[in-house]
Scaffold this motif. Structure first.
Motif, short mmCIF file in Angstrom:
data_model
loop_
_atom_site.label_atom_id
_atom_site.label_comp_id
_atom_site.label_asym_id
_atom_site.label_seq_id
_atom_site.Cartn_x
_atom_site.Cartn_y
_atom_site.Cartn_z
N UNK A 2 52.40 -10.42 -21.32
CA UNK A 2 53.04 -11.71 -21.06
C UNK A 2 53.54 -11.74 -19.63
N UNK A 3 53.74 -12.95 -19.16
CA UNK A 3 54.34 -13.19 -17.85
C UNK A 3 55.42 -14.25 -18.03
N UNK A 4 56.60 -13.99 -17.47
CA UNK A 4 57.66 -15.00 -17.50
C UNK A 4 57.27 -16.09 -16.50
N UNK A 5 57.14 -17.31 -16.97
CA UNK A 5 56.75 -18.42 -16.12
C UNK A 5 57.99 -19.03 -15.45
N UNK A 6 59.05 -19.21 -16.23
CA UNK A 6 60.30 -19.70 -15.66
C UNK A 6 61.40 -19.59 -16.70
N UNK A 7 62.63 -19.75 -16.24
CA UNK A 7 63.76 -19.85 -17.14
C UNK A 7 64.07 -21.33 -17.29
N UNK A 8 64.21 -21.76 -18.52
CA UNK A 8 64.40 -23.17 -18.82
C UNK A 8 65.72 -23.37 -19.57
N UNK A 9 66.54 -24.34 -19.15
CA UNK A 9 67.76 -24.63 -19.91
C UNK A 9 67.41 -25.14 -21.32
N UNK A 10 68.10 -24.63 -22.31
CA UNK A 10 67.97 -25.06 -23.70
C UNK A 10 69.26 -25.80 -24.01
N UNK A 11 69.17 -27.11 -24.21
CA UNK A 11 70.36 -27.97 -24.24
C UNK A 11 70.45 -28.78 -25.52
N UNK A 12 71.69 -29.11 -25.88
CA UNK A 12 71.94 -30.07 -26.95
C UNK A 12 71.78 -31.47 -26.39
N UNK A 13 71.14 -32.35 -27.16
CA UNK A 13 70.81 -33.69 -26.66
C UNK A 13 71.07 -34.74 -27.74
N UNK A 14 71.52 -35.91 -27.28
CA UNK A 14 71.70 -37.08 -28.15
C UNK A 14 71.29 -38.32 -27.38
#
Length: 140
Positions: A2-14
């Motif tokens: 595997x290769x890490x492509x990027x870090x992505x925010x995981x957020x609560x959404x409404x």
């Protein structure tokens, strides 16, 4: 491999007009008053959310309704209808956030960043190609 492509925010959404979007801070206890929209079992997103909830001593059973959706784009559409809350990678909802149609929940625990990986068969003949694709994705 595997290769890490990027870090992505995981957020609560409404939805932007949701009552929680108007608050300056939101707790997990506040969330449990609304339907929760989640990915299907076995999805990485669902596992991340289950772990976040568990860390806050909350279970999915505490929500009045849990709606399972098998596609992040469909989750975005359900959120736009004002049908509950969800947790997704920020890139899934970036455009709706930009135009003020959705809002990130001001969760007291803050935002989680999660690695997005390109996964490939370790001994693949195409492993070098996969690594090149990952490098190209990192630049985007």
């Amino acid at each position: 491999g595997y290769e890490v492509v990027r870090q992505e925010p995981f957020v609560g959404v409404v939805a932007a007009d949701h009552p929680l979007a108007q608050q300056s801070a939101v707790s997990w206890a506040d969330l449990t008053a609304y339907p929760l929209i989640v990915r299907e079992e076995g999805s990485g997103s669902r596992e991340i959310l289950e772990n976040l909830a568990h860390a806050a001593n909350v279970t999915f059973a505490e929500f009045p309704q849990v709606v399972t959706v098998n596609n992040p784009t469909a989750i975005r559409e359900v959120l736009l209808q004002g049908s509950g809350i969800s947790f997704v990678y920020r890139s899934v909802v970036a455009e709706a956030l930009k135009y003020g149609k959705l809002a990130v929940l001001p969760l007291q625990a803050g935002q989680l960043r999660h690695d997005l990986d390109l996964v490939y068969p370790r001994d693949s003949y195409f492993a070098d190609d996969y690594r090149q694709w990952a490098a190209a994705l990192k630049k985007r």
